[in-house]
Structures are given as structure tokens and as C-alpha cells.
Design a protein around this motif. Structure first.
Motif, PDB file in Angstrom:
ATOM      1  N   LYS A  41      -8.888   4.991   2.403  1.00 44.78           N
ATOM      2  CA  LYS A  41      -8.868   4.950   3.870  1.00 44.78           C
ATOM      3  C   LYS A  41      -7.449   5.116   4.407  1.00 44.78           C
ATOM      4  CE  LYS A  41     -10.542   0.798   3.921  1.00 44.78           C
ATOM      5  NZ  LYS A  41     -10.635   0.570   2.465  1.00 44.78           N
ATOM      6  N   THR A  42      -6.538   4.313   3.854  1.00 46.82           N
ATOM      7  CA  THR A  42      -5.161   4.363   4.344  1.00 46.82           C
ATOM      8  C   THR A  42      -4.564   5.751   4.117  1.00 46.82           C
ATOM      9  OG1 THR A  42      -4.821   2.000   4.036  1.00 46.82           O
ATOM     10  CG2 THR A  42      -2.859   3.374   4.030  1.00 46.82           C
ATOM     11  N   THR A  43      -4.833   6.316   2.958  1.00 44.46           N
ATOM     12  CA  THR A  43      -4.275   7.638   2.658  1.00 44.46           C
ATOM     13  C   THR A  43      -4.843   8.693   3.617  1.00 44.46           C
ATOM     14  OG1 THR A  43      -4.158   6.923   0.359  1.00 44.46           O
ATOM     15  CG2 THR A  43      -3.784   9.254   0.793  1.00 44.46           C
ATOM     16  N   PRO A  83      -0.699   0.797  12.071  1.00 47.58           N
ATOM     17  CA  PRO A  83      -0.732   0.822  10.611  1.00 47.58           C
ATOM     18  C   PRO A  83      -1.413  -0.397  10.000  1.00 47.58           C
ATOM     19  CG  PRO A  83       1.434   0.179  11.360  1.00 47.58           C
ATOM     20  CD  PRO A  83       0.647   0.528  12.588  1.00 47.58           C
ATOM     21  N   GLU A  84      -1.806  -0.230   8.760  1.00 48.18           N
ATOM     22  CA  GLU A  84      -2.314  -1.339   7.964  1.00 48.18           C
ATOM     23  C   GLU A  84      -1.227  -2.406   7.883  1.00 48.18           C
ATOM     24  OE1 GLU A  84      -2.958  -0.254   3.828  1.00 48.18           O
ATOM     25  OE2 GLU A  84      -4.640  -1.637   3.766  1.00 48.18           O
ATOM     26  N   GLY A  85      -1.604  -3.655   8.063  1.00 48.79           N
ATOM     27  CA  GLY A  85      -0.615  -4.732   7.983  1.00 48.79           C
ATOM     28  C   GLY A  85       0.299  -4.800   9.191  1.00 48.79           C
ATOM     29  N   LEU A 155      -6.320   3.716  13.720  1.00 49.87           N
ATOM     30  CA  LEU A 155      -6.203   2.266  13.501  1.00 49.87           C
ATOM     31  C   LEU A 155      -6.627   1.954  12.073  1.00 49.87           C
ATOM     32  CD1 LEU A 155      -7.955   2.303  16.700  1.00 49.87           C
ATOM     33  CD2 LEU A 155      -6.322   0.422  16.623  1.00 49.87           C
ATOM     34  N   ASP A 156      -5.685   1.464  11.286  1.00 48.19           N
ATOM     35  CA  ASP A 156      -5.962   1.193   9.874  1.00 48.19           C
ATOM     36  C   ASP A 156      -6.277  -0.292   9.686  1.00 48.19           C
ATOM     37  OD1 ASP A 156      -6.265   1.411   7.187  1.00 48.19           O
ATOM     38  OD2 ASP A 156      -4.254   2.214   6.772  1.00 48.19           O
ATOM     39  N   GLU A 157      -7.532  -0.591   9.491  1.00 51.02           N
ATOM     40  CA  GLU A 157      -8.027  -1.967   9.333  1.00 51.02           C
ATOM     41  C   GLU A 157      -7.433  -2.930  10.364  1.00 51.02           C
ATOM     42  OE1 GLU A 157      -9.002  -3.520   5.577  1.00 51.02           O
ATOM     43  OE2 GLU A 157      -8.468  -1.677   4.504  1.00 51.02           O
ATOM     44  N   PRO A 158      -7.708  -2.642  11.646  1.00 53.38           N
ATOM     45  CA  PRO A 158      -7.108  -3.471  12.702  1.00 53.38           C
ATOM     46  C   PRO A 158      -7.665  -4.890  12.751  1.00 53.38           C
ATOM     47  CG  PRO A 158      -8.687  -1.932  13.640  1.00 53.38           C
ATOM     48  CD  PRO A 158      -8.530  -1.547  12.198  1.00 53.38           C
TER      49      PRO A 158
HETATM   50 MG   LIG Z   1      -5.787   0.512   3.166  1.00 48.34          MG
END
Ligand SMILES: [Mg+2]
Ligand SMILES: Nc1ncnc2c1ncn2[C@@H]1O[C@H](COP(=O)(O)OP(=O)(O)O)[C@@H](O)[C@H]1O
Lengths: 232, 297
Positions: A41-43, A83-85, A155-158
Motif C-alpha cells: 500500500k505504502t509503495t 504519509p504513513e506515521g 492518505l496512507d493509513e490515516p
Molecule cells: Mg504501509
């Protein structure tokens, strides 16, 4: 069509982590990207942002081939990134974080416009990123992704790592942003329910491959998606 | 102990502290923003002194105007040289790791030393003494050479200027942001490559300013870059790498103590600096100012 990945392969650290991902976000659409940890997902999101370059395949944004356009230009063209995190800049205040993303002093009316979506921002505008709670950081990260009024918000895992109440408030914010007509791609690592009423369309991803494309509700009934993503 | 001599040595020490600060603030900001330890930073200081010689002595004949022109032209010219080095050579080492960076910038020291010998010769070159036209400043029973006083003021002015730049201006904040998380800053629309060239320009400009300032005090010689880089390195380790405030604190400590050692215990001149550095490292390995302006997390 706002954005599209076409047969994208991405290598990270010598390993192929995306294998021919094709995915599309339409005008005003909120699209979910669902998969386990490590699925890609992030990639996928980083490939859209320009932080990971495809080995092969194409990236399109507003009908333009942006495969070779660097990330900072994509941001200026209208891609916002949460971003994630969260990655809030720790030693700058919330307002300064927004300034960096805006490219200068943020006009008052733009701030007021952001407060509609994240009213809490008012409270901690002059606090350093380091001293914000997880929920506050996520609100700031969303505001930072939105401040240039992008055509597409990634939105990466918001909702990851937030208390349920705070996750709900972020979800409400995201719905409001969608209702304003912004297109978004939202990744989520497992709990499809959290995106109900927010995303309509969904992609399922596993081991770098798209294993589902269709309505969000359908993913839980789909045999392939269930087997690949949840192992049931 | 002779109080007059003591006061004089503290004064001289402050002058040297000021030069050290100009050079080490540049070194520490390049390290803080880009994570590059440029060993050739001292060579840019030397270049500043020699370009100064060229303007002041060879082109304009040692007039007060010559000094003014040199102070205006030399620092930005050295800044451009630093920016070009980053663009053409140093940036190639980013994907390769720190040992290549150190090898390259060490190699550059040798290249600069030889270039200086080729262009200006190996002999020491003296500037005409700027105090001959600036005169002195009366301070109680002492008359202080005005050029020296100006240099001390310059060090503090640059310190305040940098502090304001990094805490108040947008460009300064972008530089700090790029140090914190270059990828996120890139994804927020900032061309981080340009930020990196700018920080190399600024850091090198400061070293060039140190060089043109120091030339008239200590003469110009091909080894001057190595001397200053060794002390500057000690300064930023003592103060905390990547911290402008730390560079100031370290410069004051090293400059004044070295100056006192030279007149009271000459055999300790170099040792004392490294004893302090070792002591600081033992007690507080991140330096006196462990919270630098440019923080990576
Ligand atoms: Mg990820
Ligand atoms: N920097 C990296 N170097 C090497 N492999 C990586 C790197 N980042 C992620 N990966 C690998 O790529 C795969 C996909 O990761 P990612 O896109 O982060 O998945 P997700 O966001 O769905 O958890 C994983 O197998 C992960 O281990």
C-alpha cells in the motif's frame, strides 16, 4: 480521471514489491486501498507521489504522463500527501509545518478554510510538532496535505494507531473533505468497516498485486480478496 | 600572573573565537542540514584569505577601500565555489556513504593546497595592517586595535543573523525542515536539491568570510586551511554537531583557552583543545548543546 497507475513495477532494496499495479482514482472519488502489512500500500502511494520510481509502467495525473516528474513538482501540480506515521516536522510549529507545505506564509482565508475541516487545529497552531498528541499530529498531517487545495489527496493509513474516538473524528473530517469534491486515495490495513460511508470504490492489494477492484462492500464477500487478504 | 597580559590574551582569544565561529558555524550548518562533513571547509577559508590578498594587495594597493571591496566580494565568491563543489563532486558521494565523502573532501584539501601554491606561491603573504588606517579604540587604560574589535563584533552579529535567519525566515525554516525529513519536505513541494546547494553556498560563504577576516591577522599560508579545520572540528564536537549556538559556545571556549595556553603554557596550545573535547565527549557525547537547530529523527 484524476490519477492512474498503469502496470507499475517498483523495486525496493533489490526486491520487486509492486508487480504490475493498475489503479485509478476518478474525479471527486474517495478510493480505498486495502491490504495487509507489507502488501504494498505504502509503495503504491509513494509511486503516485513520486517518492518511488517505477522500474516499468506509467503514472498519470490529470491526463498527463508524470512518471518522470519529481515529487516536489507533483506536489505543486496538485497532489497532497498524508504519509504513513504522519511525519510531522518535530521542531517546527503546526503553523510552520503548514507554511512549508504551502510554500510561504499561509493566507488567513486559507487557514480559516482549513479550520472548517480541522477546527482543533486552531488550538495547537503555535505548538511544535514534537509536543502534539497522535491525534493532533494526524489532524495536522491532513491539514498539511490539504493546504495547497490539491486535486488528489493521498492518505496512507490515516486511522492507524489512533484511539477509536479520534479515528472517528478523522473519518468525519475526511468525509467532509470528500464532500467538498476532493479526490482521495486512502489506504487501510484491515478494518474495512472504518472506511464505510467514506470510500465507495476499493482496491485490494496483496504481495504487490491488485487482487480486487470494485465496490467497498464487495471486498468482504469476494472469494479471491478474502483468501489473499484475510486468509479465509 | 600579569593581569594586563591576561586581559590582552583574553582579548586576542575572543578575536580568534570570532574567526573560529565564522568557520565552524558554516561547517556545522552544512553538517546539520545535509549530513555532510566537508573536510575541505578549511580550504575554502584559505581561499577566502588568498582571494582577499589578491584584491587588497595586488589589485587595489592596500587602501581602506580595498578592504571594503574584499569583504563584499570574497565571501559570496567562496560561497559560489562551495556550491559548485557540492553540485559537481560532493553530491555524487551521497548514495555511496560517508567514507567516500571523507575521502573526497580530504582529497580536495590536497588539491586546494597545491592550487594555492601554484597561483600564489608557497611563501607566507602579509596583508597591510588594517589597524594602520583604522586606528585604535580607547577602552579604559587600554587602546584596542579597532580591526580586532570589529571582528569580535562581526562574530556576534553573524551569530544573531544566523539565529534570526533560521528561526524567523521562510528560507531558514525550509532549510531546517529539510534537515529534519528531506523526503517529506520534497513531497510538500520543496526542491530539496536547491535547498542543499543554498546551504552549501551559505556555509561556504561563512568560511570565506572567516578567511578574509583572518588574513590580515595571521598572514596567509598554504597550511592555514588544515589548521582551522582541526580547531573547527573540535569546536563543533564540543558545542554539539549541527548546533549554531553550540558553534558559538565551542568557539568561545576553544578560542580563549587556546590563546591563554599560547602565552602561559605554550606546549599545551593544541593539547588543551583536545583534552576539552575528550572531556565533553565523555560527559555529554552529543556536545554541550545537544539539541541542535537541525534535528534528524
Ligand atoms: Mg504501509
Ligand atoms: N525501504 C525498503 N527496502 C526494502 N524493502 C522495503 C522497503 N520498504 C518496504 N519494503 C518492502 O516492500 C513491501 C511492501 O511494503 P509497503 O509498501 O510498505 O507495504 P504496506 O504499506 O502495505 O505495509 C514489504 O514487503 C516491505 O518489506
Amino acid at each position: 480521471m484524476i490519477a492512474r497507475l498503469e502496470e507499475v513495477y517498483v523495486d525496493r532494496g533489490g526486491v520487486t514489491v509492486l508487480r504490475g499495479v493498475t489503479l485509478q482514482v476518478g474525479e471527486g472519488e474517495a478510493v480505498a486501498l486495502i491490504g495487509r502489512n507489507g502488501a504494498g500500500k505504502t509503495t503504491t502511494i509513494r509511486a503516485l507521489m513520486g517518492l518511488n520510481r517505477p522500474r516499468s509502467g506509467k503514472v498519470y495525473f490529470m491526463d498527463r504522463d508524470i512518471t518522470d516528474v519529481p515529487a516536489h513538482e507533483r506536489a505543486r501540480m496538485g497532489i497532497g500527501y498524508v504519509p504513513e506515521g504522519r511525519r510531522v516536522l518535530p521542531d517546527l510549529t503546526a503553523l510552520e509545518n503548514l507554511e512549508i507545505a504551502y510554500g510561504g506564509k499561509v493566507p488567513k482565508d486559507t487557514l480559516e478554510w482549513l479550520f472548517q475541516f480541522v477546527p482543533d487545529l486552531k488550538r495547537f497552531l503555535n505548538r511544535k510538532g514534537l509536543y502534539l498528541s497522535g491525534g493532533e499530529q494526524q489532524m495536522l498531517a491532513v491539514a498539511r496535505g490539504l493546504v495547497r487545495r490539491p486535486k488528489l489527496l493521498l492518505l496512507d493509513e490515516p486511522l492507524e494507531g489512533l484511539a477509536p474516538k479520534i479515528a472517528d473524528s478523522i473519518t468525519r473530517t475526511l468525509k467532509q473533505i470528500r464532500d467538498e469534491g476532493f479526490s482521495m486515495l486512502i489506504s487501510e490495513s484491515g478494518i474495512v468497516k472504518r472506511l464505510e460511508g467514506l470510500a465507495t470504490k476499493a482496491y485490494g492489494i496483496d504481495r504487490g498485486e491488485i487482487v480486487y477492484e470494485g465496490a467497498l462492500e464487495g471486498i468482504l464477500e469476494d472469494e479471491v480478496a478474502r483468501a489473499r487478504i484475510w486468509g479465509v | 600572573m600579569d593581569m594586563g597580559l591576561l586581559a590582552a590574551q583574553v582579548f586576542n582569544g575572543l578575536v580568534y573565537s570570532s574567526i573560529l565561529f565564522l568557520v565552524s558555524s558554516g561547517l556545522t550548518l552544512i553538517y546539520g542540514i545535509m549530513n555532510v562533513l566537508n573536510l575541505a571547509h578549511g580550504s575554502l577559508y584559505m581561499l577566502g584569505a588568498y582571494l582577499g590578498i589578491t584584491i587588497v594587495v595586488y589589485a587595489l594597493g592596500g587602501t581602506p577601500l580595498a578592504y571594503l571591496v574584499a569583504f563584499l566580494l570574497v565571501p559570496p565568491s567562496v560561497g559560489v565555489v562551495g556550491a559548485l563543489l557540492e553540485r559537481t563532486l560532493i553530491r555524487r558521494t551521497y548514495p555511496m556513504g560517508e567514507e567516500y565523502q571523507l575521502l573526497l573532501t580530504f582529497g580536495l584539501i590536497l588539491v586546494f593546497d597545491d592550487l594555492v601554491k601554484m597561483v600564489w606561491g608557497a611563501a607566507y603573504i602579509n596583508f597591510p595592517d588594517p589597524n594602520s588606517f583604522l586606528g585604535g579604540l580607547r577602552f579604559g587604560v587600554y587602546t584596542l586595535p579597532l580591526y580586532h574589535v570589529i571582528l569580535i563584533a562581526l562574530g556576534f552579529a553573524v551569530f544573531l543573523g544566523l539565529w534570526t535567519f533560521f528561526s524567523r525566515t521562510f528560507t531558514g525554516k525550509v532549510m531546517r525542515a529539510a534537515a529534519m525529513d528531506r523526503e517529506i519536505v520534497e513531497a510538500m513541494g520543496v526542491d530539496v536539491n536547491r535547498v542543499f546547494v543554498s546551504s552549501f553556498f551559505l556555509g561556504s560563504l561563512l568560511s570565506g568570510l572567516g578567511g578574509i577576516s583572518a588574513g590580515p591577522l595571521y598572514t596567509a599560508s598554504p597550511g592555514m586551511g588544515t589548521d582551522i579545520i582541526v580547531y573547527s572540528f573540535a569546536v563543533i564536537v564540543i558545542g554539539g554537531m549541527g548546533s549554531i549556538g553550540g558553534a558559538m559556545a565551542g568557539s568561545l571556549i576553544v578560542g580563549v583557552l587556546r590563546s591563554l595556553a599560547i602565552s602561559f603554557y605554550p606546549q599545551l596550545e593544541i593539547v588543551i583543545v583536545f583534552v576539552i573535547m575528550a572531556a565533553v565527549l565523555l560527559v555529554k557525547p552529543t556536545g554541550l548543546f545537544g539539541r541542535p537547530e537541525f534535528e534528524r529523527r
